[in-house]
Design an enzyme around this catalytic site. Structure first.
Site, PDB file in Angstrom:
ATOM      1  N   TYR A 110       1.140  -1.338   0.323  1.00  0.00           N
ATOM      2  CA  TYR A 110      -0.212  -0.111   0.290  1.00  0.00           C
ATOM      3  C   TYR A 110       1.109   1.506   0.277  1.00  0.00           C
ATOM      4  O   TYR A 110       1.447   1.208   0.798  1.00  0.00           O
ATOM      5  CB  TYR A 110      -1.034   0.197   1.311  1.00  0.00           C
ATOM      6  CG  TYR A 110      -0.312   0.119   2.576  1.00  0.00           C
ATOM      7  CD1 TYR A 110       0.028   1.578   3.251  1.00  0.00           C
ATOM      8  CD2 TYR A 110       0.067  -0.759   3.363  1.00  0.00           C
ATOM      9  CE1 TYR A 110       0.261   1.784   4.123  1.00  0.00           C
ATOM     10  CE2 TYR A 110       0.233  -0.611   5.174  1.00  0.00           C
ATOM     11  CZ  TYR A 110       1.150   0.523   5.138  1.00  0.00           C
ATOM     12  OH  TYR A 110       1.344   0.943   6.712  1.00  0.00           O
ATOM     13  N   CYS A 111       0.299   2.485  -0.520  1.00  0.00           N
ATOM     14  CA  CYS A 111       1.431   3.595  -0.328  1.00  0.00           C
ATOM     15  C   CYS A 111      -0.796   4.784  -0.326  1.00  0.00           C
ATOM     16  O   CYS A 111      -1.015   4.904   0.319  1.00  0.00           O
ATOM     17  CB  CYS A 111       1.936   3.799  -2.004  1.00  0.00           C
ATOM     18  SG  CYS A 111       0.757   3.661  -2.908  1.00  0.00           S
ATOM     19  N   THR A 112      -0.043   6.096  -0.552  1.00  0.00           N
ATOM     20  CA  THR A 112      -0.312   7.159  -0.408  1.00  0.00           C
ATOM     21  C   THR A 112      -1.770   7.349  -1.141  1.00  0.00           C
ATOM     22  O   THR A 112      -2.627   6.988  -1.122  1.00  0.00           O
ATOM     23  CB  THR A 112      -0.419   8.585  -0.440  1.00  0.00           C
ATOM     24  OG1 THR A 112       1.017   8.276   1.000  1.00  0.00           O
ATOM     25  CG2 THR A 112      -1.012   9.929  -0.132  1.00  0.00           C
ATOM     26  N   CYS A 132       2.189   1.997  -5.222  1.00  0.00           N
ATOM     27  CA  CYS A 132       2.431   0.974  -5.526  1.00  0.00           C
ATOM     28  C   CYS A 132       1.858   0.145  -6.674  1.00  0.00           C
ATOM     29  O   CYS A 132       2.136  -1.288  -7.144  1.00  0.00           O
ATOM     30  CB  CYS A 132       0.514   0.503  -4.202  1.00  0.00           C
ATOM     31  SG  CYS A 132       1.016   0.877  -2.874  1.00  0.00           S
ATOM     32  N   ILE A 158      -3.887   4.830   0.279  1.00  0.00           N
ATOM     33  CA  ILE A 158      -4.851   4.660   1.891  1.00  0.00           C
ATOM     34  C   ILE A 158      -5.831   6.471   1.516  1.00  0.00           C
ATOM     35  O   ILE A 158      -7.160   5.845   2.488  1.00  0.00           O
ATOM     36  CB  ILE A 158      -3.309   5.481   2.735  1.00  0.00           C
ATOM     37  CG1 ILE A 158      -2.595   4.322   2.663  1.00  0.00           C
ATOM     38  CG2 ILE A 158      -3.679   5.721   4.801  1.00  0.00           C
ATOM     39  CD1 ILE A 158      -1.417   4.969   2.872  1.00  0.00           C
TER      40      ILE A 158
END
EC number: 1.14.-.-
Length: 328
Positions: A183-185, A190, A212
């Protein structure tokens, strides 16, 4: 009451011909409507965060969607009380996400349009977090993780995203046979990194679709199992994600109390990001070490117009001193 500001977070991997020319055109339009923000445009796609009032952001989204290449581009929208940016930047880059593969002898770069991990919606991702046989990797920088992360997620021993491939190769024997979810912002990192994991031979790779930011807005999961706040690359610095049982996990650099306020060390040659309350920022003149607090180019001292005597008194109060040649 002032009008709400909307912050738009978005990306799309798509081939852009004459990307440098398009970046210039993009900047011209953004400035013409008074939009603020930061946008990267590359041959492989677009990645940006912008802010403005409702009318301005709506004009921008309509303009972007009018281009058939971006007709289905997904804007993630936050409402805020003030602008998230002060200026408008549109930059042409070789890539919108630099994984550093070619720089570090990892073969060629990844094209997410050809190879990427399975998309997981927020509910599926939450299930992955609770599954003991699934490894959840945070693909962001260390300072992003320290402000907030998913419960149980692995924090790779890296400082930035480009170091992640080597870390995975060094540790792949620990989770090569397991399901790996990343996961990433907002999802852009990703897309590329999960594709690299697939190319590396990992058999079951997933990614949080929309990142996220989307997980926190989902009406069912409501950000549950996220601890802390989410780091963002604009003037807000952080935004809340967990709307079920929010927590503060980051600690003040100086006294260890709960704190989500990020500042940069006042020594311009250090610039380390640290958590600090306004009180401690004042007390320690925003320096992360005795050397930084007494540095002749301390930005806190300059910004607040402290005299040499005031500066020296601050340091004396914490048992430190200002060298005679500094500030004289």
């Amino acid at each position: 009451m002032s009008e709400k500001i909307r912050v738009l977070l978005y990306y799309k991997y798509v081939s852009i011909e004459n990307a440098q020319e398009y970046a210039a055109k993009h900047l011209e339009f953004c400035k013409s409507i008074g939009l603020k923000g930061r946008i990267l445009i590359a041959d492989e796609g677009i990645n940006g965060t912008v802010s403005g009032d409702y009318e301005t952001t709506q004009k921008y989204m309509d303009w972007v969607h009018s281009d058939e290449r971006f007709a289905d581009l997904w804007f993630k929208i936050d409402e805020e009380n003030q602008q998230a940016f002060r200026k408008m930047f549109v930059r042409y880059k070789k890539e919108i996400v630099h994984l550093g593969l070619e720089d570090n002898n990892f073969d060629s770069d990844i094209n997410p349009l050809e190879t990427t991990g399975e998309y997981l919606n927020p509910k599926q991702f939450k299930e992955a977090l609770l599954d003991e046989d699934t490894v959840v990797l945070d693909t962001r920088n260390d300072y992003e993780y320290d402000l907030g992360h998913f419960r149980g997620a692995i924090r790779p021993d890296i400082r930035n995203f480009r170091e992640l491939p080597q870390w995975v190769r060094d540790n792949k024997d620990k989770f090569m046979e397991k399901r790996v979810v990343v996961y990433c912002t907002g999802g852009v990192r990703c897309e590329k990194f999960s594709g690299w994991l697939v190319r590396e031979g990992f058999k079951d790779v997933g990614q949080l679709h929309g990142g996220i930011a989307t997980y926190g807005k989902d009406p069912e999961v409501q950000g549950e199992l996220w601890d802390g706040a989410m780091y963002v690359f604009d003037d807000r610095i952080s935004v809340p994600i967990n709307h079920v049982n929010p927590t503060v996990i980051s600690k003040d650099y100086f006294d260890g109390t709960p704190c989500e306020r990020y500042v940069n060390c006042a020594n311009p040659f250090c610039n380390k990001q640290i958590f600090a309350s306004e009180e401690n920022e004042t007390k320690y003149v925003r320096g992360c070490s005795p050397e930084c607090r007494a540095h002749e180019r301390n930005r806190y001292v300059q910004e607040n117009g402290l005299s040499r005597q005031e500066w020296a008194e601050r340091l004396e109060a914490i048992g430190e001193s200002l060298p005679e040649f500094v500030g004289a």
